[in-house]
Design an enzyme around this catalytic site. Structure first.
Site, mmCIF file in Angstrom:
data_model
loop_
_atom_site.group_PDB
_atom_site.id
_atom_site.type_symbol
_atom_site.label_atom_id
_atom_site.label_comp_id
_atom_site.label_asym_id
_atom_site.label_seq_id
_atom_site.Cartn_x
_atom_site.Cartn_y
_atom_site.Cartn_z
ATOM 1 N N HIS A 152 50.395 29.830 43.563
ATOM 2 C CA HIS A 152 49.398 30.910 43.744
ATOM 3 C C HIS A 152 48.279 30.638 44.574
ATOM 4 C CE1 HIS A 152 51.535 32.307 39.680
ATOM 5 N NE2 HIS A 152 51.990 32.839 40.843
ATOM 6 N N ARG A 200 34.344 30.191 39.577
ATOM 7 C CA ARG A 200 35.724 29.553 39.300
ATOM 8 C C ARG A 200 35.989 28.327 39.983
ATOM 9 N NH1 ARG A 200 34.761 33.603 37.179
ATOM 10 N NH2 ARG A 200 33.695 31.713 35.806
#
Length: 234
Positions: free
Chosen positions: A111, A63
Protein backbone atom coordinates in the site's frame (compact mmCIF):
# COMPACT_ATOMS: atom_id res chain seq x y z
CA UNK A 1 26.49 -30.41 -4.50
CA UNK A 2 23.58 -29.38 -6.78
CA UNK A 3 22.55 -25.75 -6.54
CA UNK A 4 19.01 -26.66 -5.47
CA UNK A 5 20.43 -28.44 -2.43
CA UNK A 6 22.37 -25.44 -1.14
CA UNK A 7 19.99 -22.59 -1.85
CA UNK A 8 18.53 -20.79 1.14
CA UNK A 9 14.92 -21.62 1.88
CA UNK A 10 12.50 -18.84 1.00
CA UNK A 11 10.46 -17.36 3.88
CA UNK A 12 7.64 -15.00 2.98
CA UNK A 13 6.11 -12.92 5.78
CA UNK A 14 2.82 -11.06 5.36
CA UNK A 15 2.39 -8.35 8.00
CA UNK A 16 -0.49 -6.05 8.86
CA UNK A 17 -1.36 -3.21 11.18
CA UNK A 18 -1.07 -5.28 14.36
CA UNK A 19 2.72 -5.41 14.23
CA UNK A 20 2.94 -1.61 13.90
CA UNK A 21 0.34 -1.10 16.63
CA UNK A 22 2.82 -2.58 19.08
CA UNK A 23 5.14 0.31 18.21
CA UNK A 24 2.37 2.76 19.12
CA UNK A 25 0.93 3.40 15.66
CA UNK A 26 -2.84 3.36 15.32
CA UNK A 27 -4.32 0.65 13.15
CA UNK A 28 -5.72 1.80 9.83
CA UNK A 29 -9.33 1.18 10.77
CA UNK A 30 -10.29 1.14 14.43
CA UNK A 31 -13.39 -0.61 15.76
CA UNK A 32 -15.43 2.56 15.28
CA UNK A 33 -14.49 2.73 11.59
CA UNK A 34 -12.28 5.78 12.08
CA UNK A 35 -8.56 6.34 11.62
CA UNK A 36 -7.15 8.77 14.18
CA UNK A 37 -10.65 10.24 14.52
CA UNK A 38 -11.23 10.78 10.80
CA UNK A 39 -13.66 9.07 8.47
CA UNK A 40 -11.66 7.02 6.01
CA UNK A 41 -13.67 8.51 3.14
CA UNK A 42 -12.49 12.00 4.10
CA UNK A 43 -8.77 11.28 4.07
CA UNK A 44 -8.02 8.08 2.14
CA UNK A 45 -9.78 8.29 -1.23
CA UNK A 46 -9.09 10.07 -4.53
CA UNK A 47 -12.39 11.90 -4.04
CA UNK A 48 -11.19 13.27 -0.70
CA UNK A 49 -8.04 14.62 -2.38
CA UNK A 50 -10.06 16.35 -5.07
CA UNK A 51 -12.50 17.73 -2.51
CA UNK A 52 -10.08 18.95 0.14
CA UNK A 53 -6.42 18.28 -0.68
CA UNK A 54 -5.16 20.44 2.21
CA UNK A 55 -7.01 18.27 4.75
CA UNK A 56 -5.64 15.08 3.21
CA UNK A 57 -2.11 16.48 3.07
CA UNK A 58 -2.23 17.60 6.69
CA UNK A 59 -3.59 14.22 7.75
CA UNK A 60 -0.72 12.31 6.17
CA UNK A 61 1.80 14.82 7.44
CA UNK A 62 0.70 14.00 10.98
CA UNK A 63 0.72 10.26 10.26
CA UNK A 64 4.24 10.62 8.87
CA UNK A 65 5.34 12.50 11.98
CA UNK A 66 3.98 9.65 14.11
CA UNK A 67 5.80 7.07 12.00
CA UNK A 68 9.12 8.88 12.29
CA UNK A 69 8.70 9.14 16.06
CA UNK A 70 7.89 5.43 16.40
CA UNK A 71 10.61 2.80 16.79
CA UNK A 72 10.74 -0.82 15.62
CA UNK A 73 9.68 -3.41 18.15
CA UNK A 74 10.88 -6.91 19.02
CA UNK A 75 8.90 -8.47 16.17
CA UNK A 76 10.51 -6.21 13.56
CA UNK A 77 13.99 -6.99 14.87
CA UNK A 78 13.26 -10.72 15.06
CA UNK A 79 12.06 -10.90 11.46
CA UNK A 80 15.29 -9.23 10.36
CA UNK A 81 17.25 -11.98 12.15
CA UNK A 82 15.69 -14.59 9.87
CA UNK A 83 18.01 -13.32 7.13
CA UNK A 84 20.89 -15.02 8.96
CA UNK A 85 19.68 -18.36 7.58
CA UNK A 86 16.86 -17.74 5.10
CA UNK A 87 16.01 -15.80 1.95
CA UNK A 88 13.34 -13.53 3.44
CA UNK A 89 10.78 -11.27 1.80
CA UNK A 90 8.50 -9.14 3.94
CA UNK A 91 5.20 -8.27 2.25
CA UNK A 92 3.56 -5.60 4.35
CA UNK A 93 0.21 -3.88 4.23
CA UNK A 94 1.67 -1.15 6.44
CA UNK A 95 2.74 2.24 5.12
CA UNK A 96 5.44 2.81 7.74
CA UNK A 97 9.15 2.01 7.41
CA UNK A 98 9.56 0.07 10.66
CA UNK A 99 10.57 -3.16 8.94
CA UNK A 100 13.42 -1.39 7.18
CA UNK A 101 14.52 0.35 10.35
CA UNK A 102 14.31 -2.98 12.14
CA UNK A 103 16.90 -4.39 9.75
CA UNK A 104 14.89 -6.22 7.07
CA UNK A 105 16.49 -5.71 3.66
CA UNK A 106 13.79 -7.01 1.30
CA UNK A 107 10.43 -5.35 1.98
CA UNK A 108 7.54 -5.03 -0.46
CA UNK A 109 5.00 -2.37 0.51
CA UNK A 110 1.61 -3.31 -0.92
CA UNK A 111 0.00 0.00 0.00
CA UNK A 112 2.96 2.31 -0.49
CA UNK A 113 5.18 3.96 2.10
CA UNK A 114 4.40 7.24 3.83
CA UNK A 115 8.01 8.44 3.92
CA UNK A 116 7.86 9.00 0.15
CA UNK A 117 5.69 11.28 -1.96
CA UNK A 118 4.20 10.71 -5.38
CA UNK A 119 2.85 12.76 -8.24
CA UNK A 120 -0.88 13.35 -8.00
CA UNK A 121 -1.26 12.59 -11.72
CA UNK A 122 1.36 9.86 -12.23
CA UNK A 123 1.75 7.42 -9.30
CA UNK A 124 4.90 6.05 -10.92
CA UNK A 125 6.75 9.25 -10.05
CA UNK A 126 7.84 9.00 -6.41
CA UNK A 127 10.28 11.01 -4.33
CA UNK A 128 11.85 10.90 -0.85
CA UNK A 129 10.50 13.33 1.74
CA UNK A 130 12.88 15.27 3.93
CA UNK A 131 11.39 15.34 7.41
CA UNK A 132 7.72 14.78 8.09
CA UNK A 133 5.98 17.67 6.33
CA UNK A 134 4.94 17.75 2.68
CA UNK A 135 3.67 21.11 1.45
CA UNK A 136 0.94 21.80 -1.07
CA UNK A 137 3.45 23.95 -2.98
CA UNK A 138 5.72 20.97 -3.64
CA UNK A 139 5.21 19.57 -7.13
CA UNK A 140 6.46 16.71 -9.26
CA UNK A 141 8.42 17.10 -12.50
CA UNK A 142 5.09 17.35 -14.35
CA UNK A 143 4.02 20.29 -12.22
CA UNK A 144 1.29 18.56 -10.20
CA UNK A 145 1.13 18.68 -6.38
CA UNK A 146 2.85 15.90 -4.49
CA UNK A 147 0.80 13.64 -2.20
CA UNK A 148 1.69 10.81 0.13
CA UNK A 149 2.90 7.65 -1.61
CA UNK A 150 0.07 5.49 -0.31
CA UNK A 151 -2.68 3.49 -1.99
CA UNK A 152 -6.12 4.91 -1.28
CA UNK A 153 -9.48 3.17 -1.36
CA UNK A 154 -10.63 3.04 -4.95
CA UNK A 155 -7.08 2.85 -6.34
CA UNK A 156 -5.30 -0.16 -7.79
CA UNK A 157 -2.74 -2.03 -5.68
CA UNK A 158 0.11 -2.08 -8.20
CA UNK A 159 2.34 -4.51 -6.27
CA UNK A 160 -0.28 -7.21 -5.72
CA UNK A 161 0.79 -9.24 -8.76
CA UNK A 162 4.42 -9.31 -7.64
CA UNK A 163 3.31 -10.19 -4.10
CA UNK A 164 1.29 -13.14 -5.43
CA UNK A 165 4.34 -14.43 -7.34
CA UNK A 166 6.49 -14.16 -4.21
CA UNK A 167 3.87 -15.95 -2.09
CA UNK A 168 3.65 -18.76 -4.62
CA UNK A 169 7.37 -19.39 -4.19
CA UNK A 170 7.37 -19.59 -0.40
CA UNK A 171 9.02 -22.54 1.34
CA UNK A 172 7.70 -21.17 4.64
CA UNK A 173 4.91 -18.61 5.02
CA UNK A 174 4.31 -16.47 8.13
CA UNK A 175 1.37 -14.18 8.69
CA UNK A 176 1.18 -11.71 11.58
CA UNK A 177 -0.69 -8.58 12.59
CA UNK A 178 -3.54 -8.98 10.14
CA UNK A 179 -7.09 -10.32 10.36
CA UNK A 180 -7.16 -11.27 6.65
CA UNK A 181 -10.01 -8.82 6.17
CA UNK A 182 -8.44 -6.35 3.71
CA UNK A 183 -8.42 -7.42 0.07
CA UNK A 184 -6.65 -8.00 -2.19
CA UNK A 185 -3.86 -8.55 0.38
CA UNK A 186 -5.88 -11.15 2.28
CA UNK A 187 -6.03 -13.30 -0.84
CA UNK A 188 -2.25 -13.74 -0.97
CA UNK A 189 -2.40 -16.71 1.35
CA UNK A 190 -4.32 -18.58 -1.33
CA UNK A 191 -1.25 -18.44 -3.59
CA UNK A 192 0.94 -20.24 -1.07
CA UNK A 193 1.49 -23.91 -2.04
CA UNK A 194 -0.57 -26.42 -0.07
CA UNK A 195 2.57 -28.26 1.02
CA UNK A 196 4.26 -25.13 2.41
CA UNK A 197 4.39 -24.85 6.23
CA UNK A 198 2.31 -21.87 7.33
CA UNK A 199 2.28 -19.95 10.60
CA UNK A 200 -0.21 -17.39 11.85
CA UNK A 201 0.95 -15.31 14.83
CA UNK A 202 -1.86 -13.20 16.26
CA UNK A 203 -3.81 -12.88 19.53
CA UNK A 204 -7.01 -13.31 17.52
CA UNK A 205 -6.53 -16.00 14.92
CA UNK A 206 -8.75 -15.39 11.90
CA UNK A 207 -10.86 -18.35 10.83
CA UNK A 208 -9.17 -20.11 7.98
CA UNK A 209 -8.90 -23.62 6.64
CA UNK A 210 -5.61 -24.63 5.06
CA UNK A 211 -3.06 -27.39 5.06
CA UNK A 212 0.12 -27.38 7.13
CA UNK A 213 -1.06 -24.52 9.35
CA UNK A 214 0.21 -23.80 12.84
CA UNK A 215 -1.45 -21.04 14.86
CA UNK A 216 0.31 -19.10 17.61
CA UNK A 217 -2.11 -17.02 19.65
CA UNK A 218 0.30 -14.33 20.78
CA UNK A 219 0.99 -10.70 19.99
CA UNK A 220 3.68 -10.25 17.39
CA UNK A 221 6.26 -9.03 19.93
CA UNK A 222 5.90 -12.29 21.84
CA UNK A 223 5.12 -14.87 19.18
CA UNK A 224 7.42 -13.75 16.39
CA UNK A 225 10.71 -13.76 18.36
CA UNK A 226 9.91 -17.24 19.69
CA UNK A 227 9.07 -18.53 16.21
CA UNK A 228 12.21 -16.98 14.75
CA UNK A 229 14.35 -18.64 17.42
CA UNK A 230 12.74 -21.95 16.51
CA UNK A 231 13.27 -21.51 12.77
CA UNK A 232 16.89 -20.46 13.21
CA UNK A 233 17.67 -23.67 15.09
CA UNK A 234 16.20 -25.95 12.41
Amino acid sequence: MPLQDIRMKKIVVLTGAGISAESGLKTFRDSDGLWEGYNIEDVATPQAWRRNPELVQDFYNMRRKSVLEAVPNAAHYALARLEEKYDVTIITQNIDDLHERGGSTNVLHLHGIITRSQSSINPGLTYPINGWELGMDEVCELGSPLRAHVVWFGEDVPMIGRAAEISAGADIFILTGTSLAVYPAAGLINYVPRTTPKYIVDPKIPYTQMNNLRTIEEKATMGIPALVDELLTK
